[in-house]
Design a protein around this motif. Structure first.
Motif, PDB file in Angstrom:
ATOM      1  N   PRO A  70      -8.157  43.322 -18.677  1.00 27.75           N
ATOM      2  CA  PRO A  70      -7.276  43.312 -19.766  1.00 27.75           C
ATOM      3  C   PRO A  70      -5.639  42.983 -18.566  1.00 27.75           C
ATOM      4  CG  PRO A  70      -7.999  45.672 -19.407  1.00 27.75           C
ATOM      5  CD  PRO A  70      -9.358  44.901 -18.322  1.00 27.75           C
ATOM      6  N   ALA A  71      -4.543  42.307 -19.664  1.00 31.42           N
ATOM      7  CA  ALA A  71      -3.641  42.433 -18.671  1.00 31.42           C
ATOM      8  C   ALA A  71      -2.850  43.501 -18.205  1.00 31.42           C
ATOM      9  CB  ALA A  71      -3.242  41.125 -18.718  1.00 31.42           C
ATOM     10  N   LEU A  72      -2.559  44.740 -19.488  1.00 34.66           N
ATOM     11  CA  LEU A  72      -1.751  45.462 -19.499  1.00 34.66           C
ATOM     12  C   LEU A  72      -2.711  46.633 -18.539  1.00 34.66           C
ATOM     13  CD1 LEU A  72      -1.742  46.189 -23.210  1.00 34.66           C
ATOM     14  CD2 LEU A  72       0.326  45.886 -21.498  1.00 34.66           C
ATOM     15  N   VAL A  73      -3.860  46.218 -18.069  1.00 34.70           N
ATOM     16  CA  VAL A  73      -4.202  47.177 -16.680  1.00 34.70           C
ATOM     17  C   VAL A  73      -4.865  46.772 -15.814  1.00 34.70           C
ATOM     18  CG1 VAL A  73      -6.438  48.635 -16.616  1.00 34.70           C
ATOM     19  CG2 VAL A  73      -6.296  48.431 -18.697  1.00 34.70           C
ATOM     20  N   MET A  74      -5.218  45.519 -16.017  1.00 37.28           N
ATOM     21  CA  MET A  74      -5.268  44.822 -13.551  1.00 37.28           C
ATOM     22  C   MET A  74      -3.952  44.877 -13.234  1.00 37.28           C
ATOM     23  SD  MET A  74      -8.431  45.102 -13.908  1.00 37.28           S
ATOM     24  CE  MET A  74      -9.240  44.011 -12.894  1.00 37.28           C
ATOM     25  N   LYS A  75      -4.247  45.182 -12.033  1.00 37.26           N
ATOM     26  CA  LYS A  75      -2.616  45.232 -11.344  1.00 37.26           C
ATOM     27  C   LYS A  75      -2.525  43.532 -10.870  1.00 37.26           C
ATOM     28  CE  LYS A  75      -1.163  49.098 -11.823  1.00 37.26           C
ATOM     29  NZ  LYS A  75       0.242  48.849 -12.273  1.00 37.26           N
ATOM     30  N   GLN A 104       5.952  42.014  -9.765  1.00 37.85           N
ATOM     31  CA  GLN A 104       6.836  42.992  -8.938  1.00 37.85           C
ATOM     32  C   GLN A 104       7.264  43.672 -10.212  1.00 37.85           C
ATOM     33  OE1 GLN A 104       8.884  41.857  -5.914  1.00 37.85           O
ATOM     34  NE2 GLN A 104       6.784  42.325  -4.166  1.00 37.85           N
ATOM     35  N   ARG A 105       8.539  43.212 -11.160  1.00 37.70           N
ATOM     36  CA  ARG A 105       8.842  44.104 -11.473  1.00 37.70           C
ATOM     37  C   ARG A 105       8.290  45.398 -12.803  1.00 37.70           C
ATOM     38  NH1 ARG A 105      12.425  39.901 -13.230  1.00 37.70           N
ATOM     39  NH2 ARG A 105      12.765  41.114 -15.310  1.00 37.70           N
ATOM     40  N   MET A 106       6.770  43.533 -12.723  1.00 40.98           N
ATOM     41  CA  MET A 106       6.368  44.879 -13.999  1.00 40.98           C
ATOM     42  C   MET A 106       4.709  45.583 -13.250  1.00 40.98           C
ATOM     43  SD  MET A 106       4.985  40.532 -16.211  1.00 40.98           S
ATOM     44  CE  MET A 106       3.814  41.174 -16.780  1.00 40.98           C
ATOM     45  N   GLU A 107       5.209  46.562 -12.481  1.00 37.51           N
ATOM     46  CA  GLU A 107       4.107  46.379 -11.606  1.00 37.51           C
ATOM     47  C   GLU A 107       2.907  46.325 -11.301  1.00 37.51           C
ATOM     48  OE1 GLU A 107       4.979  51.045 -12.369  1.00 37.51           O
ATOM     49  OE2 GLU A 107       6.663  50.974 -12.637  1.00 37.51           O
ATOM     50  N   LYS A 108       3.423  45.070 -10.724  1.00 39.50           N
ATOM     51  CA  LYS A 108       1.783  44.605 -10.708  1.00 39.50           C
ATOM     52  C   LYS A 108       1.432  44.458  -9.176  1.00 39.50           C
ATOM     53  CE  LYS A 108       0.149  43.321 -14.504  1.00 39.50           C
ATOM     54  NZ  LYS A 108      -0.537  44.806 -15.486  1.00 39.50           N
ATOM     55  N   LYS A 109      -0.109  43.484  -8.820  1.00 37.13           N
ATOM     56  CA  LYS A 109       0.264  43.904  -6.892  1.00 37.13           C
ATOM     57  C   LYS A 109      -0.032  42.172  -6.977  1.00 37.13           C
ATOM     58  CE  LYS A 109      -0.134  45.203  -3.356  1.00 37.13           C
ATOM     59  NZ  LYS A 109       0.433  46.130  -2.207  1.00 37.13           N
ATOM     60  N   PRO A 110       0.986  41.112  -6.916  1.00 39.76           N
ATOM     61  CA  PRO A 110       0.471  39.983  -6.953  1.00 39.76           C
ATOM     62  C   PRO A 110      -0.003  40.251  -5.274  1.00 39.76           C
ATOM     63  CG  PRO A 110       3.126  40.403  -6.867  1.00 39.76           C
ATOM     64  CD  PRO A 110       2.988  41.670  -7.644  1.00 39.76           C
ATOM     65  N   CYS A 147      -5.174  31.514   1.903  1.00 43.03           N
ATOM     66  CA  CYS A 147      -4.834  33.341   1.841  1.00 43.03           C
ATOM     67  C   CYS A 147      -5.152  33.680   3.803  1.00 43.03           C
ATOM     68  CB  CYS A 147      -5.783  34.555   1.210  1.00 43.03           C
ATOM     69  SG  CYS A 147      -6.461  34.149  -0.711  1.00 43.03           S
ATOM     70  N   THR A 148      -4.289  34.986   3.545  1.00 43.17           N
ATOM     71  CA  THR A 148      -4.491  35.447   4.431  1.00 43.17           C
ATOM     72  C   THR A 148      -5.638  36.609   4.242  1.00 43.17           C
ATOM     73  OG1 THR A 148      -3.419  37.265   4.012  1.00 43.17           O
ATOM     74  CG2 THR A 148      -2.210  35.636   5.178  1.00 43.17           C
ATOM     75  N   PHE A 149      -6.128  36.803   5.598  1.00 38.49           N
ATOM     76  CA  PHE A 149      -7.356  37.947   5.284  1.00 38.49           C
ATOM     77  C   PHE A 149      -6.655  39.316   4.468  1.00 38.49           C
ATOM     78  CE2 PHE A 149      -5.839  39.634   9.486  1.00 38.49           C
ATOM     79  CZ  PHE A 149      -5.949  40.983   8.722  1.00 38.49           C
ATOM     80  N   GLU A 150      -5.720  40.114   4.442  1.00 37.54           N
ATOM     81  CA  GLU A 150      -5.387  40.822   3.898  1.00 37.54           C
ATOM     82  C   GLU A 150      -4.883  40.473   2.297  1.00 37.54           C
ATOM     83  OE1 GLU A 150      -2.552  40.977   8.030  1.00 37.54           O
ATOM     84  OE2 GLU A 150      -3.167  39.405   6.621  1.00 37.54           O
ATOM     85  N   GLU A 151      -4.883  38.852   2.565  1.00 38.83           N
ATOM     86  CA  GLU A 151      -4.649  39.229   0.813  1.00 38.83           C
ATOM     87  C   GLU A 151      -5.836  38.488   0.336  1.00 38.83           C
ATOM     88  OE1 GLU A 151      -0.365  36.737   0.081  1.00 38.83           O
ATOM     89  OE2 GLU A 151      -2.659  35.374   1.169  1.00 38.83           O
ATOM     90  N   VAL A 152      -7.065  38.237   1.160  1.00 34.28           N
ATOM     91  CA  VAL A 152      -8.389  38.590   0.492  1.00 34.28           C
ATOM     92  C   VAL A 152      -8.624  40.055  -0.031  1.00 34.28           C
ATOM     93  CG1 VAL A 152     -10.977  38.075   1.220  1.00 34.28           C
ATOM     94  CG2 VAL A 152      -8.912  36.273   1.332  1.00 34.28           C
ATOM     95  N   GLU A 174      -9.950  44.104  -3.694  1.00 34.07           N
ATOM     96  CA  GLU A 174      -9.075  46.207  -3.962  1.00 34.07           C
ATOM     97  C   GLU A 174      -8.008  45.483  -5.796  1.00 34.07           C
ATOM     98  OE1 GLU A 174      -9.755  46.509   0.350  1.00 34.07           O
ATOM     99  OE2 GLU A 174      -7.450  46.784  -0.936  1.00 34.07           O
ATOM    100  N   TYR A 175      -7.809  45.404  -5.619  1.00 32.12           N
ATOM    101  CA  TYR A 175      -7.050  44.958  -6.960  1.00 32.12           C
ATOM    102  C   TYR A 175      -7.065  44.432  -7.722  1.00 32.12           C
ATOM    103  CZ  TYR A 175      -3.864  47.963  -3.591  1.00 32.12           C
ATOM    104  OH  TYR A 175      -3.100  48.537  -3.461  1.00 32.12           O
ATOM    105  N   GLY A 176      -7.910  43.127  -7.496  1.00 30.59           N
ATOM    106  CA  GLY A 176      -8.242  42.712  -8.137  1.00 30.59           C
ATOM    107  C   GLY A 176      -9.828  43.189  -9.687  1.00 30.59           C
ATOM    108  N   PHE A 177     -10.058  43.383  -8.012  1.00 29.31           N
ATOM    109  CA  PHE A 177     -12.266  43.580  -9.330  1.00 29.31           C
ATOM    110  C   PHE A 177     -12.018  45.124  -8.688  1.00 29.31           C
ATOM    111  CE2 PHE A 177     -13.298  39.332 -10.182  1.00 29.31           C
ATOM    112  CZ  PHE A 177     -12.430  38.655  -9.694  1.00 29.31           C
ATOM    113  N   ASN A 178     -11.134  45.892  -8.860  1.00 25.59           N
ATOM    114  CA  ASN A 178     -11.366  47.380  -8.417  1.00 25.59           C
ATOM    115  C   ASN A 178     -12.360  47.571  -7.006  1.00 25.59           C
ATOM    116  OD1 ASN A 178      -9.431  48.158  -9.874  1.00 25.59           O
ATOM    117  ND2 ASN A 178     -10.778  48.501 -11.878  1.00 25.59           N
ATOM    118  N   HIS A 179     -12.855  46.711  -6.364  1.00 29.18           N
ATOM    119  CA  HIS A 179     -13.630  46.959  -5.018  1.00 29.18           C
ATOM    120  C   HIS A 179     -12.873  47.902  -4.098  1.00 29.18           C
ATOM    121  CE1 HIS A 179     -16.025  43.139  -4.820  1.00 29.18           C
ATOM    122  NE2 HIS A 179     -16.004  43.829  -5.956  1.00 29.18           N
TER     123      HIS A 179
END
Ligand SMILES: NC(=O)c1ccc[n+]([C@@H]2O[C@H](COP(=O)([O-])OP(=O)(O)OC[C@H]3O[C@@H](n4cnc5c(N)ncnc54)[C@H](O)[C@@H]3O)[C@@H](O)[C@H]2O)c1
Length: 284
Positions: free
Chosen positions: A145-150, A173-179, A211-216, A221-226
């Motif tokens: 859900p877009a309100l929850v997932m960063k 970023q203003r929406m406190e997401k982790k883009p 992507c860089t490995f950090e972005e993967v 971690e932030y998209g799938f809660n791994h």
């Protein structure tokens, strides 16, 4: 440029939450949908959602009133996009329907308005020929859900200007997401591509500069809660072990695995992961 007023086209599962998220963080947001019943439902949902925030003590009545005043619905497309800086398209995942939408909405806006698509797999290149200014078009992919997932992917196509991608990225970023800001398109973008055959594809993305490995790792971690993305996890399991397996596969198949050279160099440098204090990342 700072995005201050948006239209979210499509008031379904994703659209209403994206618009609410924007309104919470100070952006004027209008939800547009073809179906009037959907908009009626969005109005009801917005009232209930915000009342719930107050009841749970997460927001004050004053905060909720200000958010509600920034959150609108409208069934007329021309009116919905009046004075907006950005349109986020969240309609059904059908290429021809999205193409038609972009052609229509383009008639109602000037060339400075950003057109972002929340499509799950389609790169914005597929729609670039539908609008007069493709440099204003990019992907902005939220997770449900877009309100929850960063996690949000901002994907810059070859037609997308740096300024467009930056404005969308900054809105996240203003929406406190982790883009993340992908500067090269791939269908499904980082997250959905990764989840299928995670390690194989993670290595493919990095090897080929998507992507860089950090972005993967951010994606997982932030998209799938791994708890850990694949490369951070690989630091834990050992780079040497992975390299041994890669080497065996290379010898057996003759096909050089993606990121083979990166792993070989890490092993040669003694960067074997957490156990040596260094791997993809540095540890205390
Ligand atoms: N559901 C998810 O988990 C998820 C996650 C990320 C991205 N997405 C993407 O977001 C988009 C929307 O997905 P959703 O799950 O919210 O779908 P949904 O079916 O819940 O909502 C789609 C809405 O679009 C409206 N619509 C259809 N054609 C329209 C048009 N021409 N103009 C205006 N409105 C129109 C429909 O009436 C409906 O209310 C899709 O592209 C999807 O791939 C979905």
């Amino acid at each position: 440029m700072e995005i201050q007023k948006i239209c979210v086209a499509g008031g379904g599962r994703m659209g209403r939450q994206i618009a609410m998220c924007a309104a919470i963080y100070g952006v004027e947001a209008t939800v547009y949908d073809l179906v009037e019943a959907v908009l009626t439902d969005v109005e009801k949902w917005a009232d209930e959602y915000l009342a719930g925030r107050v009841a749970k003590g997460r927001m004050t009545q004053e905060q909720v009133d200000a958010i509600r005043a920034r959150f609108h619905t409208c069934k007329d497309l021309r009116e919905s996009v009046q004075g907006v800086d950005c349109i986020i398209e969240c309609i059904i995942e059908k290429e021809d329907v999205k193409r038609e939408f972009f052609k229509t909405v383009d008639q109602f806006i000037d060339e400075n308005v950003i057109l972002a698509t929340n499509s799950s797999y389609m790169v914005s290149s597929k729609f670039a020929d539908c609008v007069k200014n493709p440099s204003k078009m990019c992907n902005m992919h939220f997770y449900n859900p877009a309100l929850v997932m960063k996690f949000v992917e901002v994907v810059q196509g070859p037609h997308t200007s740096e300024e467009t991608a930056r404005a969308v990225y900054e809105l996240c970023q203003r929406m406190e997401k982790k883009p993340i800001w992908q500067k090269k398109e791939i269908p499904g973008f980082a997250g959905n591509y990764l989840i299928a055959g995670l390690y194989e594809r993670a290595k493919y993305l990095v090897e080929n500069g998507y992507c860089t490995f950090e972005e993967v790792d951010i994606a997982m971690e932030y998209g799938f809660n791994h708890k850990m993305g694949p490369f951070r996890l690989n630091d834990l399991t050992g780079i040497d072990l992975s390299f041994t397996m890669m080497k065996t596969r290379y010898e057996q198949t003759g096909v050089k695995p993606d990121m083979y050279d990166v792993y070989e160099k890490l092993v040669q440098e003694g960067r074997l992961g957490r156990k040596t204090g260094h791997g993809f990342y540095d540890y205390e």
